[in-house]
Design a protein around this motif. Structure first.
Motif, PDB file in Angstrom:
ATOM      1  N   LEU A  16       0.839  -1.188   0.000  1.00  8.37           N
ATOM      2  CA  LEU A  16       0.000   0.000   0.000  1.00  8.37           C
ATOM      3  C   LEU A  16       0.876   1.241   0.000  1.00  8.37           C
ATOM      4  CD1 LEU A  16      -2.624  -0.935   2.726  1.00  8.37           C
ATOM      5  CD2 LEU A  16      -2.913  -1.004   0.268  1.00  8.37           C
ATOM      6  N   ARG A  17       0.387   2.292  -0.636  1.00  4.48           N
ATOM      7  CA  ARG A  17       1.051   3.586  -0.610  1.00  4.48           C
ATOM      8  C   ARG A  17      -0.001   4.645  -0.327  1.00  4.48           C
ATOM      9  NH1 ARG A  17       4.657   0.656  -0.242  1.00  4.48           N
ATOM     10  NH2 ARG A  17       6.408   0.328  -1.637  1.00  4.48           N
ATOM     11  N   THR A  18       0.433   5.808   0.142  1.00  7.71           N
ATOM     12  CA  THR A  18      -0.483   6.904   0.442  1.00  7.71           C
ATOM     13  C   THR A  18      -0.318   7.989  -0.607  1.00  7.71           C
ATOM     14  OG1 THR A  18      -0.298   6.437   2.795  1.00  7.71           O
ATOM     15  CG2 THR A  18      -1.151   8.590   2.189  1.00  7.71           C
ATOM     16  N   CYS A  19      -1.416   8.446  -1.167  1.00  7.21           N
ATOM     17  CA  CYS A  19      -1.413   9.535  -2.137  1.00  7.21           C
ATOM     18  C   CYS A  19      -1.067  10.830  -1.396  1.00  7.21           C
ATOM     19  CB  CYS A  19      -2.777   9.648  -2.796  1.00  7.21           C
ATOM     20  SG  CYS A  19      -2.960  11.069  -3.880  1.00  7.21           S
ATOM     21  N   ARG A  25      -4.840   5.749   1.435  1.00  9.75           N
ATOM     22  CA  ARG A  25      -3.951   4.608   1.211  1.00  9.75           C
ATOM     23  C   ARG A  25      -4.608   3.651   0.240  1.00  9.75           C
ATOM     24  NH1 ARG A  25      -0.854   2.480   6.365  1.00  9.75           N
ATOM     25  NH2 ARG A  25      -0.464   0.940   4.777  1.00  9.75           N
ATOM     26  N   THR A  26      -3.856   3.253  -0.777  1.00  7.03           N
ATOM     27  CA  THR A  26      -4.382   2.336  -1.778  1.00  7.03           C
ATOM     28  C   THR A  26      -3.241   1.487  -2.330  1.00  7.03           C
ATOM     29  OG1 THR A  26      -5.759   2.169  -3.749  1.00  7.03           O
ATOM     30  CG2 THR A  26      -4.181   3.966  -3.701  1.00  7.03           C
ATOM     31  N   VAL A  27      -3.581   0.561  -3.190  1.00  7.66           N
ATOM     32  CA  VAL A  27      -2.603  -0.328  -3.809  1.00  7.66           C
ATOM     33  C   VAL A  27      -1.645   0.507  -4.657  1.00  7.66           C
ATOM     34  CG1 VAL A  27      -2.356  -2.292  -5.368  1.00  7.66           C
ATOM     35  CG2 VAL A  27      -4.313  -2.161  -3.848  1.00  7.66           C
ATOM     36  N   SER A  28      -0.358   0.204  -4.573  1.00  8.23           N
ATOM     37  CA  SER A  28       0.639   1.029  -5.263  1.00  8.23           C
ATOM     38  C   SER A  28       0.478   1.023  -6.778  1.00  8.23           C
ATOM     39  CB  SER A  28       2.049   0.573  -4.886  1.00  8.23           C
ATOM     40  OG  SER A  28       2.265  -0.755  -5.301  1.00  8.23           O
ATOM     41  N   SER A  29      -0.111  -0.022  -7.341  1.00  6.43           N
ATOM     42  CA  SER A  29      -0.278  -0.079  -8.797  1.00  6.43           C
ATOM     43  C   SER A  29      -1.300   0.935  -9.312  1.00  6.43           C
ATOM     44  CB  SER A  29      -0.682  -1.488  -9.225  1.00  6.43           C
ATOM     45  OG  SER A  29      -1.910  -1.841  -8.632  1.00  6.43           O
ATOM     46  N   GLU A  30      -2.158   1.463  -8.437  1.00 12.23           N
ATOM     47  CA  GLU A  30      -3.145   2.460  -8.844  1.00 12.23           C
ATOM     48  C   GLU A  30      -2.614   3.885  -8.732  1.00 12.23           C
ATOM     49  OE1 GLU A  30      -6.674   1.819  -6.588  1.00 12.23           O
ATOM     50  OE2 GLU A  30      -6.977  -0.184  -7.388  1.00 12.23           O
ATOM     51  N   LEU A  31      -1.403   4.042  -8.215  1.00 14.91           N
ATOM     52  CA  LEU A  31      -0.820   5.365  -8.002  1.00 14.91           C
ATOM     53  C   LEU A  31       0.332   5.609  -8.962  1.00 14.91           C
ATOM     54  CD1 LEU A  31      -0.724   5.252  -4.119  1.00 14.91           C
ATOM     55  CD2 LEU A  31      -2.302   6.561  -5.514  1.00 14.91           C
ATOM     56  N   LEU A  32       0.606   6.860  -9.214  1.00 12.72           N
ATOM     57  CA  LEU A  32       1.723   7.285 -10.048  1.00 12.72           C
ATOM     58  C   LEU A  32       2.906   7.568  -9.133  1.00 12.72           C
ATOM     59  CD1 LEU A  32       2.810   8.299 -12.813  1.00 12.72           C
ATOM     60  CD2 LEU A  32       1.845  10.529 -12.226  1.00 12.72           C
ATOM     61  N   ARG A  33       4.045   6.911  -9.391  1.00 11.73           N
ATOM     62  CA  ARG A  33       5.237   7.162  -8.585  1.00 11.73           C
ATOM     63  C   ARG A  33       5.972   8.368  -9.157  1.00 11.73           C
ATOM     64  NH1 ARG A  33      10.883   5.625  -8.158  1.00 11.73           N
ATOM     65  NH2 ARG A  33      11.425   5.527  -5.950  1.00 11.73           N
ATOM     66  N   LEU A  34       6.395   9.256  -8.276  1.00  8.93           N
ATOM     67  CA  LEU A  34       7.103  10.469  -8.666  1.00  8.93           C
ATOM     68  C   LEU A  34       8.450  10.506  -7.967  1.00  8.93           C
ATOM     69  CD1 LEU A  34       4.121  12.907  -8.050  1.00  8.93           C
ATOM     70  CD2 LEU A  34       4.803  11.924 -10.234  1.00  8.93           C
ATOM     71  N   VAL A  35       9.466  11.021  -8.655  1.00  7.69           N
ATOM     72  CA  VAL A  35      10.788  11.228  -8.059  1.00  7.69           C
ATOM     73  C   VAL A  35      11.296  12.606  -8.471  1.00  7.69           C
ATOM     74  CG1 VAL A  35      11.434   8.785  -7.933  1.00  7.69           C
ATOM     75  CG2 VAL A  35      11.964  10.092  -9.972  1.00  7.69           C
ATOM     76  N   VAL A  36      12.268  13.113  -7.729  1.00  7.08           N
ATOM     77  CA  VAL A  36      12.872  14.406  -8.049  1.00  7.08           C
ATOM     78  C   VAL A  36      14.204  14.163  -8.759  1.00  7.08           C
ATOM     79  CG1 VAL A  36      13.858  16.514  -7.104  1.00  7.08           C
ATOM     80  CG2 VAL A  36      11.785  15.584  -6.123  1.00  7.08           C
ATOM     81  N   VAL A  37      14.363  14.786  -9.928  1.00  8.59           N
ATOM     82  CA  VAL A  37      15.614  14.729 -10.686  1.00  8.59           C
ATOM     83  C   VAL A  37      16.044  16.163 -10.947  1.00  8.59           C
ATOM     84  CG1 VAL A  37      16.739  13.964 -12.805  1.00  8.59           C
ATOM     85  CG2 VAL A  37      14.963  12.550 -11.763  1.00  8.59           C
ATOM     86  N   GLU A  38      17.074  16.620 -10.251  1.00 13.00           N
ATOM     87  CA  GLU A  38      17.631  17.969 -10.403  1.00 13.00           C
ATOM     88  C   GLU A  38      16.565  19.060 -10.256  1.00 13.00           C
ATOM     89  OE1 GLU A  38      19.793  18.067 -14.061  1.00 13.00           O
ATOM     90  OE2 GLU A  38      21.120  16.444 -13.457  1.00 13.00           O
TER      91      GLU A  38
END
Length: 96
Positions: A16-19, A25-38
């Motif tokens: 599970l991940r939290t938006c 909180r929901t299943v991680s496959s339903e969420l968009l993963r974001l990261v910081v690059v520069e």
């Protein structure tokens, strides 16, 4: 009893991940993963980019909520403004 932090989903136990927008909180496959690059927040579609990630429902309402709550600097644990243009473009295309 269900394991803490996981959900029985389609016969499998999934994390599970939290938006960061709506805080649901929901299943991680339903969420968009974001990261910081520069200093730019980048959608991690393959979920393989290094660094601290944050999860967001790919909807305009959750993105607006996260911006209004100033959730991105907290989620990524960085100071200063972050560029959201790539995330906005991706969410608009997904909703559109």
């Amino acid at each position: 009893m269900r394991p803490h932090g996981k959900l029985e989903y389609g016969g499998q136990v999934t994390p599970l991940r939290t938006c960061v927008g709506c805080r649901v909180r929901t299943v991680s496959s339903e969420l968009l993963r974001l990261v910081v690059v520069e200093g730019v927040i980048v959608p991690d579609l393959r979920r393989r980019l290094p660094g601290r990630g944050a999860s967001l429902h790919p909807t305009p309402s959750c993105l607006q909520l996260a911006e209004r709550r100033r959730a991105f600097p907290r989620a990524f644990r960085v100071a200063g403004p972050l560029d959201l243009s790539l995330v906005r473009d991706h969410v608009e295309r997904a909703a559109g």
